[in-house]
Write a protein that holds these residues in place. Structure first.
Motif, PDB file in Angstrom:
ATOM      1  N   ILE A 188     -11.723 -18.864   4.069  1.00 59.22           N
ATOM      2  CA  ILE A 188     -11.945 -18.373   5.430  1.00 59.22           C
ATOM      3  C   ILE A 188     -11.787 -16.868   5.593  1.00 59.22           C
ATOM      4  O   ILE A 188     -12.063 -16.344   6.673  1.00 59.22           O
ATOM      5  CB  ILE A 188     -10.946 -19.048   6.406  1.00 59.22           C
ATOM      6  N   LEU A 189     -11.351 -16.149   4.550  1.00 60.88           N
ATOM      7  CA  LEU A 189     -11.005 -14.735   4.714  1.00 60.88           C
ATOM      8  C   LEU A 189     -12.214 -13.870   4.382  1.00 60.88           C
ATOM      9  O   LEU A 189     -12.468 -13.519   3.233  1.00 60.88           O
ATOM     10  CB  LEU A 189      -9.802 -14.385   3.842  1.00 60.88           C
ATOM     11  N   THR A 190     -12.969 -13.524   5.417  1.00 62.85           N
ATOM     12  CA  THR A 190     -14.224 -12.802   5.267  1.00 62.85           C
ATOM     13  C   THR A 190     -13.996 -11.421   4.654  1.00 62.85           C
ATOM     14  O   THR A 190     -13.140 -10.659   5.108  1.00 62.85           O
ATOM     15  CB  THR A 190     -14.925 -12.664   6.626  1.00 62.85           C
ATOM     16  N   ASP A 191     -14.748 -11.120   3.595  1.00 61.95           N
ATOM     17  CA  ASP A 191     -14.670  -9.836   2.886  1.00 61.95           C
ATOM     18  C   ASP A 191     -13.302  -9.593   2.261  1.00 61.95           C
ATOM     19  O   ASP A 191     -12.935  -8.450   1.983  1.00 61.95           O
ATOM     20  CB  ASP A 191     -15.038  -8.669   3.813  1.00 61.95           C
ATOM     21  N   GLY A 192     -12.553 -10.641   2.053  1.00 61.79           N
ATOM     22  CA  GLY A 192     -11.254 -10.504   1.391  1.00 61.79           C
ATOM     23  C   GLY A 192     -10.086 -10.530   2.351  1.00 61.79           C
ATOM     24  O   GLY A 192     -10.241 -10.388   3.566  1.00 61.79           O
ATOM     25  N   SER A 193      -8.900 -10.731   1.785  1.00 57.50           N
ATOM     26  CA  SER A 193      -7.683 -10.790   2.602  1.00 57.50           C
ATOM     27  C   SER A 193      -7.238  -9.393   2.990  1.00 57.50           C
ATOM     28  O   SER A 193      -7.425  -8.430   2.250  1.00 57.50           O
ATOM     29  CB  SER A 193      -6.567 -11.497   1.826  1.00 57.50           C
ATOM     30  N   ALA A 194      -6.632  -9.290   4.170  1.00 56.91           N
ATOM     31  CA  ALA A 194      -6.159  -7.998   4.660  1.00 56.91           C
ATOM     32  C   ALA A 194      -4.646  -7.952   4.827  1.00 56.91           C
ATOM     33  O   ALA A 194      -4.066  -6.871   4.841  1.00 56.91           O
ATOM     34  CB  ALA A 194      -6.826  -7.674   6.000  1.00 56.91           C
ATOM     35  N   THR A 195      -4.007  -9.113   4.972  1.00 52.20           N
ATOM     36  CA  THR A 195      -2.559  -9.140   5.170  1.00 52.20           C
ATOM     37  C   THR A 195      -1.933 -10.212   4.277  1.00 52.20           C
ATOM     38  O   THR A 195      -2.619 -11.107   3.777  1.00 52.20           O
ATOM     39  CB  THR A 195      -2.181  -9.483   6.627  1.00 52.20           C
ATOM     40  N   SER A 196      -0.635 -10.115   4.116  1.00 54.02           N
ATOM     41  CA  SER A 196       0.106 -11.224   3.541  1.00 54.02           C
ATOM     42  C   SER A 196       0.192 -12.337   4.574  1.00 54.02           C
ATOM     43  O   SER A 196       0.281 -12.064   5.776  1.00 54.02           O
ATOM     44  CB  SER A 196       1.513 -10.782   3.142  1.00 54.02           C
ATOM     45  N   PRO A 197       0.182 -13.593   4.150  1.00 52.15           N
ATOM     46  CA  PRO A 197       0.376 -14.682   5.113  1.00 52.15           C
ATOM     47  C   PRO A 197       1.793 -14.665   5.659  1.00 52.15           C
ATOM     48  O   PRO A 197       2.731 -14.208   4.989  1.00 52.15           O
ATOM     49  CB  PRO A 197       0.112 -15.939   4.277  1.00 52.15           C
ATOM     50  N   ALA A 198       1.956 -15.144   6.886  1.00 51.02           N
ATOM     51  CA  ALA A 198       3.274 -15.233   7.522  1.00 51.02           C
ATOM     52  C   ALA A 198       3.396 -16.587   8.191  1.00 51.02           C
ATOM     53  O   ALA A 198       2.436 -17.085   8.784  1.00 51.02           O
ATOM     54  CB  ALA A 198       3.460 -14.119   8.548  1.00 51.02           C
ATOM     55  N   LEU A 246      -7.323 -12.046  13.043  1.00 53.17           N
ATOM     56  CA  LEU A 246      -6.108 -12.795  12.750  1.00 53.17           C
ATOM     57  C   LEU A 246      -6.460 -14.271  12.857  1.00 53.17           C
ATOM     58  O   LEU A 246      -7.155 -14.682  13.784  1.00 53.17           O
ATOM     59  CB  LEU A 246      -5.000 -12.453  13.742  1.00 53.17           C
ATOM     60  N   ILE A 247      -5.965 -15.048  11.913  1.00 55.40           N
ATOM     61  CA  ILE A 247      -6.312 -16.463  11.862  1.00 55.40           C
ATOM     62  C   ILE A 247      -5.031 -17.282  11.765  1.00 55.40           C
ATOM     63  O   ILE A 247      -4.122 -16.942  10.997  1.00 55.40           O
ATOM     64  CB  ILE A 247      -7.204 -16.770  10.643  1.00 55.40           C
ATOM     65  N   ALA A 248      -4.949 -18.344  12.543  1.00 49.99           N
ATOM     66  CA  ALA A 248      -3.815 -19.276  12.483  1.00 49.99           C
ATOM     67  C   ALA A 248      -4.310 -20.600  11.916  1.00 49.99           C
ATOM     68  O   ALA A 248      -5.312 -21.154  12.384  1.00 49.99           O
ATOM     69  CB  ALA A 248      -3.233 -19.494  13.879  1.00 49.99           C
ATOM     70  N   GLY A 288      -4.541 -12.277   8.062  1.00 46.24           N
ATOM     71  CA  GLY A 288      -5.623 -11.419   8.542  1.00 46.24           C
ATOM     72  C   GLY A 288      -6.664 -11.205   7.466  1.00 46.24           C
ATOM     73  O   GLY A 288      -6.375 -11.272   6.270  1.00 46.24           O
ATOM     74  N   ASP A 289      -7.916 -10.944   7.879  1.00 52.92           N
ATOM     75  CA  ASP A 289      -8.975 -10.677   6.896  1.00 52.92           C
ATOM     76  C   ASP A 289      -9.655  -9.347   7.194  1.00 52.92           C
ATOM     77  O   ASP A 289      -9.314  -8.657   8.161  1.00 52.92           O
ATOM     78  CB  ASP A 289      -9.968 -11.836   6.814  1.00 52.92           C
ATOM     79  N   ASN A 290     -10.611  -8.983   6.341  1.00 49.84           N
ATOM     80  CA  ASN A 290     -11.263  -7.691   6.460  1.00 49.84           C
ATOM     81  C   ASN A 290     -12.410  -7.672   7.465  1.00 49.84           C
ATOM     82  O   ASN A 290     -13.127  -6.679   7.575  1.00 49.84           O
ATOM     83  CB  ASN A 290     -11.761  -7.233   5.091  1.00 49.84           C
TER      84      ASN A 290
END
Length: 424
Positions: free
Chosen positions: A261-271, A288-290, A282-284
């Motif tokens: 689901i992370l479009t263009d790669g991941s942007a954050t660490s998961p929390a 923000l995705i839950a 978060g993605d690029n």
């Protein structure tokens, strides 16, 4: 007479023990890059609303990861200078406790601290553990550079390299507790007999933005109560990254689900949420995705005006504060199957990672004029309650950390550490 190599080997082996009498966990220091296994970015310490600069000092080179803090106030960080890559300072005075050389890629590896003030971190091709004096306890070879290091619920160390090698290591000896797992799958040497092992640092530059050459770019989130943990993974040649849920237990690691689901790669660490039922990432594509931690289905997505980076601060009431040096300070509320905006501060341009503490108090570095300030804010309203200059600071900071006595520490990427103390 023993050779120097033999003496060194005995020293490394002799510092380990099978007796586990050292506590791990979130505690009241800042033991991990984003405080705890769940990457909550939230401290149980009641934050002070009036801070004063206590001391500042350069390390002599750049810094890329947040500062971690032991329960007694000893600080740890990785960086890169001509002589050292892992550093420790005393909170009370700013004096250097130790400064040790390891592999040059240690700058990309976060530190992790246990209740006995032993530090764990990676470098080029290994995971290391030093005691509070900087003496080596053990060193375990791995493929790549560990960009994620966390404690498991049973007190072991979970590490993941940027090339996707996952290990669970004994905190006391560095021995592997379970068989190594490769998140990209094991290579087929029969099909590719000339396959060579890539350089340890390969792809690290792409990890900063979750780029295509970095398989694992972020710090895993661990639910210590269930053994589940969550890792962002990008397969070679793929446009998007996945959030992968795994479980460690019964002396094995198993994959539970995978969400591409992370479009263009991941942007954050998961929390993780406080109840462990939701994981945020978060993605690029500026989202923000839950996701539901049980089956990986998406609960909601929220579009931001910038790409989030680093950590996501999540408190026990579901207040979410994302980071990102292209963005501004804002707070969201998780309502279960939807999200709402609580407040936003477009006048505060982020230059680091916001964190929350008990007492409805938060901290972040922000751009004020041509410099940087540490902003103390009310997490309920977003209102500024204190603002302290980071003297001569430039650029951005690597994160925000809170000590057991309410101290607040930030480090700039160009290599200076600032420590603020509460004014009661």
């Amino acid at each position: 007479m023993l050779s120097l190599a033999a003496v060194g080997a005995l020293t490394l082996a002799g510092c380990g023990t099978d007796v586990d009498d050292i506590t791990v966990g979130a505690g009241t220091g800042w033991p991990g890059a984003y405080h705890d296994g769940g990457n909550s970015g939230t401290s149980p310490v009641t934050g002070s609303r009036k801070l004063a600069l206590d001391w500042a000092r350069p390390i002599g080179g750049p810094i890329a990861q947040p500062v971690t803090i032991g329960v007694e106030g000893q600080m740890f960080l990785t960086g890169r200078t001509s002589s050292c890559t892992v550093f420790s300072f005393q909170m009370s005075s700013g004096r250097k406790r130790f400064c040790n050389p390891t592999g040059p890629s240690a700058i990309s590896a976060p530190t992790l601290v246990d209740g006995g003030t032993n530090v764990y971190f990676g470098d080029d091709g290994a995971v290391n553990s030093f005691n509070y004096l900087g003496q080596p306890r053990w060193r375990t070879p791995v493929a790549g550079v560990p960009v994620s290091v966390q404690f498991t619920g049973d007190g072991n160390v979970l590490t993941v390299t940027q090339s996707g090698q996952l290990d669970v290591l004994s905190r006391q000896t560095g021995d592997r507790v379970v068989a190594t797992m490769q998140l990209l799958g094991e290579p087929d040497f029969l099909e590719n007999p000339n396959l060579t092992r890539p350089a340890s640092e390969e792809g690290l530059d792409d990890c900063v933005t979750g780029g295509p050459q970095c398989a694992v770019a972020n710090i895993a989130a661990v639910d210590e109560s269930t053994g589940r943990f969550f890792v962002t993974v990008r397969r070679p040649g793929e446009r998007n990254s996945a959030l992968v849920a795994l479980r460690y237990g019964d002396k094995k690691i198993e994959q539970l689900w995978r969400a591409e689901i992370l479009t263009d790669g991941s942007a954050t660490s998961p929390a993780l949420s406080a109840d462990g039922a939701t994981v945020y990432v978060g993605d690029n594509s500026r989202r923000l995705i839950a996701l539901d931690t049980g089956d990986g289905h998406t609960k909601w997505t929220h579009a931001l005006e910038w790409t989030p980076r680093g950590g996501i601060s999540v408190d026990s009431d579901g207040l979410i504060i994302p980071a990102g040096d292209e963005g501004y300070l804002l707070a969201l509320r998780d309502n279960g199957d939807s999200v709402e905006s609580v407040w936003e501060r477009k006048d505060l341009v982020l230059r680091g990672t916001p964190v929350q503490t008990a007492g409805d108090t938060g901290y972040t570095a922000a751009a004020i004029g041509e410099g940087l300030n540490l902003i103390t804010f009310d997490t309920k309203t977003g209102a500024t309650v204190d603002s302290d200059v980071l003297p001569d600071a430039e650029g951005t900071t690597t994160g925000t950390s809170v000590g057991a006595k309410g101290e607040v520490v930030v480090a700039t990427r160009i290599g200076e550490v600032f420590t603020f103390k509460p004014e009661r």
